[in-house]
Design a protein around this motif. Structure first.
Motif, mmCIF file in Angstrom:
data_model
loop_
_atom_site.group_PDB
_atom_site.id
_atom_site.type_symbol
_atom_site.label_atom_id
_atom_site.label_comp_id
_atom_site.label_asym_id
_atom_site.label_seq_id
_atom_site.Cartn_x
_atom_site.Cartn_y
_atom_site.Cartn_z
ATOM 1 N N ASP A 105 32.354 45.224 73.034
ATOM 2 C CA ASP A 105 30.933 44.951 73.990
ATOM 3 C C ASP A 105 30.067 44.173 73.795
ATOM 4 O O ASP A 105 29.727 43.317 74.700
ATOM 5 C CB ASP A 105 30.245 46.349 73.670
ATOM 6 N N ALA A 106 29.740 43.349 72.561
ATOM 7 C CA ALA A 106 28.909 42.751 72.187
ATOM 8 C C ALA A 106 29.761 40.991 71.882
ATOM 9 O O ALA A 106 28.757 40.287 72.583
ATOM 10 C CB ALA A 106 28.367 42.657 71.297
ATOM 11 N N PHE A 107 30.749 41.473 71.718
ATOM 12 C CA PHE A 107 31.635 39.541 71.742
ATOM 13 C C PHE A 107 31.919 39.338 73.894
ATOM 14 O O PHE A 107 31.140 38.562 74.080
ATOM 15 C CB PHE A 107 32.856 40.169 71.362
ATOM 16 N N TRP A 165 30.700 36.369 75.146
ATOM 17 C CA TRP A 165 31.181 35.568 75.675
ATOM 18 C C TRP A 165 30.709 35.306 77.150
ATOM 19 O O TRP A 165 30.536 34.059 77.631
ATOM 20 C CB TRP A 165 32.339 36.201 76.213
ATOM 21 N N ARG A 166 30.294 35.928 77.899
ATOM 22 C CA ARG A 166 30.054 36.111 79.222
ATOM 23 C C ARG A 166 28.381 35.045 79.195
ATOM 24 O O ARG A 166 28.172 33.785 80.141
ATOM 25 C CB ARG A 166 30.350 37.195 79.615
ATOM 26 N N GLY A 167 27.271 35.407 78.517
ATOM 27 C CA GLY A 167 26.581 34.762 78.058
ATOM 28 C C GLY A 167 26.094 33.727 77.702
ATOM 29 O O GLY A 167 24.648 32.901 77.754
ATOM 30 N N GLY A 168 27.162 32.944 76.870
ATOM 31 C CA GLY A 168 26.929 31.527 76.053
ATOM 32 C C GLY A 168 26.609 32.672 74.526
ATOM 33 O O GLY A 168 26.144 31.064 74.163
ATOM 34 N N ASP A 169 26.073 33.191 74.006
ATOM 35 C CA ASP A 169 25.255 33.503 72.676
ATOM 36 C C ASP A 169 26.341 34.826 72.215
ATOM 37 O O ASP A 169 25.919 35.527 73.065
ATOM 38 C CB ASP A 169 24.255 33.340 73.041
ATOM 39 N N LEU A 170 26.861 34.156 70.738
ATOM 40 C CA LEU A 170 27.578 35.520 70.232
ATOM 41 C C LEU A 170 27.200 35.605 69.146
ATOM 42 O O LEU A 170 27.865 35.270 67.839
ATOM 43 C CB LEU A 170 28.776 34.544 70.310
ATOM 44 N N ALA A 178 30.551 27.260 84.763
ATOM 45 C CA ALA A 178 30.097 27.903 85.187
ATOM 46 C C ALA A 178 29.880 28.534 86.321
ATOM 47 O O ALA A 178 28.274 28.869 86.446
ATOM 48 C CB ALA A 178 29.859 25.988 86.598
ATOM 49 N N THR A 179 30.638 29.132 86.201
ATOM 50 C CA THR A 179 30.623 30.471 86.223
ATOM 51 C C THR A 179 31.389 31.349 86.066
ATOM 52 O O THR A 179 32.695 31.728 85.589
ATOM 53 C CB THR A 179 31.012 30.499 87.927
ATOM 54 N N PRO A 180 30.787 32.323 84.758
ATOM 55 C CA PRO A 180 31.798 32.884 83.341
ATOM 56 C C PRO A 180 32.208 34.394 84.475
ATOM 57 O O PRO A 180 31.467 35.070 85.339
ATOM 58 C CB PRO A 180 30.694 33.299 82.432
ATOM 59 N N PRO A 181 33.418 34.629 83.767
ATOM 60 C CA PRO A 181 34.415 35.663 84.697
ATOM 61 C C PRO A 181 33.318 37.106 83.473
ATOM 62 O O PRO A 181 32.665 36.800 82.859
ATOM 63 C CB PRO A 181 35.609 35.522 83.702
ATOM 64 N N THR A 182 33.903 38.101 84.477
ATOM 65 C CA THR A 182 33.047 39.206 84.452
ATOM 66 C C THR A 182 34.078 40.215 83.982
ATOM 67 O O THR A 182 35.542 40.216 84.008
ATOM 68 C CB THR A 182 32.994 40.187 85.984
ATOM 69 N N LEU A 183 33.368 40.640 82.196
ATOM 70 C CA LEU A 183 34.288 40.959 81.551
ATOM 71 C C LEU A 183 34.542 42.485 80.959
ATOM 72 O O LEU A 183 33.029 42.915 80.825
ATOM 73 C CB LEU A 183 34.039 40.272 79.578
ATOM 74 N N THR A 184 35.423 43.472 81.166
ATOM 75 C CA THR A 184 34.973 44.990 81.456
ATOM 76 C C THR A 184 36.390 45.436 79.979
ATOM 77 O O THR A 184 38.045 45.391 80.244
ATOM 78 C CB THR A 184 35.425 46.037 82.751
ATOM 79 N N ARG A 185 36.020 46.160 79.421
ATOM 80 C CA ARG A 185 36.791 46.857 78.145
ATOM 81 C C ARG A 185 37.787 48.026 78.986
ATOM 82 O O ARG A 185 36.681 48.979 79.730
ATOM 83 C CB ARG A 185 36.211 47.257 77.211
ATOM 84 N N ARG A 186 38.921 47.321 79.237
ATOM 85 C CA ARG A 186 39.647 48.776 79.608
ATOM 86 C C ARG A 186 39.893 50.029 78.631
ATOM 87 O O ARG A 186 40.748 50.228 77.217
ATOM 88 C CB ARG A 186 41.150 48.765 79.871
ATOM 89 N N GLY A 187 38.707 50.907 78.053
ATOM 90 C CA GLY A 187 38.981 52.282 77.784
ATOM 91 C C GLY A 187 38.505 51.987 75.772
ATOM 92 O O GLY A 187 38.064 50.723 75.542
#
Length: 654
Positions: free
Chosen positions: A45-47, A51-56, A87-96
């Motif tokens: 979840d943090a990754f 990824w989306r926010g540009g800060d890992l 410029a429009t990072p993807p929406t990322l969803t963990r599946r299970g």
């Protein structure tokens, strides 16, 4: 773990014992990832958030060999891999929950990109994690985490294919705008002998074209463009319809430096053909791009004003979108690899079918062509209320005076007043009603055009000769709301669903006795548009109001409801009087026009100066009802009536 990936961490004897005990307890030998802060879930979840926010920085990262990676390096690589989509990072969803085997966890992540045009590109990716000696989970980073076909140095790129713009159709289902011949007028620099004189001569010629070009051809930057061009280049000045070019060909063809090429471009039948109603289609402008960056790109065709603007999204359809992979070639230039990751085919636009009749529209435009003042003409088919023509004379580009003007109707409103009086039994065709030179109400004096007087005459004569004082004297018989009620029975003030902007009128109601007197012959606070008066006129001719209709597909969802037929006796008498306007009254200039013409003239004061007047004529012949308006037109017999005559003579008499 597949053999292609070296084990990232050295074996741990303690963990081996724990793993053996765990294996003894599990039938399948696979454990669903633990929940809680120490399990792989929180790291995944943090990754995804990083990824989306540009800060890992909150995530441990290693490569497939187990070497640690700086978070900034991975963030930079994700951004580079995203390419044109960064410029429009993807929406990322963990599946299970992640699945854990030994010290490797695997989880599926849904990646959803929002592409231009409200297009979504969705796919699943596998994210793997390894548990280190400190028991902390670390993400195994590699480019294919973003997409399975990406390798180091690749970039996502977006390719856009324009869709086919649909047309606006006429009543016959034919496109109004089709390829038509034009002449492109240009300048070849090495043929110019006197650039200043050439510009002056071209400007004078363009200004001589009739009807006038709107907007005018701007030659301000022509000298600069000619100076910067190659000697043998073709510097385009303007594209003219063939008929416009022929007007000025003798003036410009032999000018030193001028060059001409023939072409075909998409155009309406004539330059003025319902132009304000239809709108224009032009290359996307700066304000279009700024207002809708996700919808338009440079070079797109965009509808502006009128139907083209209002229904732009329907007409333009949806562009095709392709996500491809690019890779730096020699010299660092990005070149496509041939990999196509996503494709949406262009969605062709949907046509807009109107009720416009080409022959009637051409007649309306032609009737206004010689009128230098702002003017409008609306024509309706009486039998079904279809809008056959909506023409506008000179004025600001895009101004649909025919539908949206809000101006006093003047004596054309005697048609409505008379209907109200007839419905109330207050007058009859031959009943006497005095027409004095002046008539005073509450200290306000009313007079007739040119101060004429008729004495005591049949009411039908008052109507045919357009006697203001007679109507002022009859105003009390209408009562405070009688005029508005009569207007509403003919559709005025209605909630019309026409598919475009339209003003349906505002009828004076109540007010002082003087205001009621003024309203009886179309002055005071009453306002209408040419469309509203054409609709009222068609209702008289038909015997019932039907809301005018312009669009067939898509059909308006909520057209105005009709109130049923008008009183037959009132309508028959009113029609007789409107025929006499043409045979013996103020519209007698039309009496030799072929066919049986009915009508009513109108001169409307628009400020405190009685000499400042708009001009009107409303009427019908056969199955065509119409309204003519000329702003500051003076006497209707000198402006609106001649326009009506030109219109009627250009129409077939059937």
């Amino acid at each position: 773990m597949p053999s292609s990936y070296p084990r990232p961490l050295r074996p741990n004897p303690v963990r081996r014992v724990v793993a053996a005990l765990t294996a003894a307890l599990l039938v399948a030998g696979v454990l669903a990832g633990c929940s809680g802060d120490d399990g792989p879930e929180s790291t995944v979840d943090a990754f995804l958030a990083g990824w989306r926010g540009g800060d890992l920085q909150a995530v441990g990262l290693i490569d497939p060999t187990g070497s640690k990676l700086p978070s900034t390096e991975v963030s930079r690589e994700i951004k580079e891999l995203s390419g044109e989509l960064a410029a429009t990072p993807p929406t990322l969803t963990r599946r299970g929950a992640p699945k854990v085997k030994a010290d490797i966890a695997t989880t599926t992540v849904q990646v959803e990109w929002n592409l231009p045009g409200q297009t979504r590109w969705t796919y699943d990716r596998e994210v793997r994690l390894a548990q280190g000696d400190d028991d902390q989970w670390q993400v195994i980073w590699e480019p294919k985490v973003v997409h399975e076909q990406l390798t180091k140095g690749d970039r996502l790129a977006l390719r856009r294919d324009a869709s086919a713009r649909a047309g606006v159709l006429d009543a016959a289902g034919q496109p109004i705008v089709t390829p038509r011949p034009v002449v492109r007028v240009g300048v070849q620099p090495d043929g110019v002998t006197d650039l200043k004189k050439l510009v002056q001569d071209l400007d004078a010629a363009f200004r001589a074209i009739r009807p006038a070009l709107v907007p005018a051809v701007d030659l301000t930057d022509l000298p600069e463009r000619v100076a910067k061009a190659e000697p043998g280049a073709f510097v385009e000045v303007v594209s003219l319809r063939e008929e416009a070019y022929r007007q000025i060909k003798p003036r410009i063809y032999d000018l030193p430096g001028t060059k001409f090429t023939s072409d075909k471009i998409d155009l309406a039948p004539t330059r003025e053909f319902a132009r304000a109603l239809l709108g224009t289609v032009d290359a996307a402008q700066a304000d279009d791009l700024a207002a809708h960056p996700d919808r338009y790109v440079v070079g797109d065709l965009v509808g502006h004003g009128g139907l083209q603007g209002r229904y732009d999204e329907r007409l333009r359809g949806g562009p095709g979108l392709t996500v491809v992979v690019e890779r730096p070639a020699e010299g660092g230039k990005l070149e496509p690899t041939g990999a196509e990751l996503f494709r949406r085919e262009p969605q062709p636009g949907q046509a807009l079918k109107t009720t416009l009749d080409v022959a009637v529209q051409n007649a309306a435009d032609g009737a206004l062509r010689a009128e230098p003042r702002r003017s409008a003409l609306v024509a309706l088919r009486i039998s079904d209320a279809a809008v056959l023509a909506a023409a506008n004379g000179p004025g600001p580009a895009g101004e649909n005076l025919a539908f949206t003007a809000q101006v006093p109707p003047g004596s054309t409103f005697k048609m409505i007043s008379t209907l109200g009086l007839l419905d109330r039994g207050a007058v009859t065709l031959d009943g006497p009603v005095a027409c004095p030179k002046t008539f005073t109400v509450d200290g306000r004096s009313f007079k007739n055009s040119d101060n004429f007087e008729l004495g005591s005459v049949p009411f039908r004569t008052d109507f045919a000769k357009s006697c203001n004082t007679a109507f002022a004297s009859l105003a009390p018989k209408l009562g405070g709301d009688g005029l508005a009620a009569a207007g509403r029975s003919l559709g005025l003030e209605g909630q019309w669903d026409l598919g475009t902007d339209a003003f349906t009128g505002k009828v004076s109601t109540g007010g002082s006795l003087a205001e009621q007197a003024a309203a009886s012959f179309g002055q005071g606070t009453t306002l209408v548009s040419p469309l509203a008066l054409a609709g009222a006129t068609a209702a008289v001719a038909r015997g019932a109001f039907i809301q005018p209709k312009l669009l067939v597909d898509p059909a308006p969802a909520k057209p105005a409801v009709t109130d049923g037929p008008l009183k037959p006796q009132s309508i028959e008498a009113l029609r007789a009087m409107m025929r006499e306007v043409v045979t013996t009254g103020t519209g007698s200039a039309l009496k030799d026009v072929p066919g049986e013409v009915y009508g009513k003239t109108g001169t409307a004061e628009y400020d405190d100066n009685p000499a400042h007047t708009h001009a009107w004529f409303v009427g019908w012949r056969g199955d065509v009802a119409f309204a003519v308006f000329v702003e500051k037109g003076g006497a209707s017999t000198a402006s609106a009536v001649p326009i009506a005559e030109r219109f009627l003579r250009a129409l077939p008499t059937t």
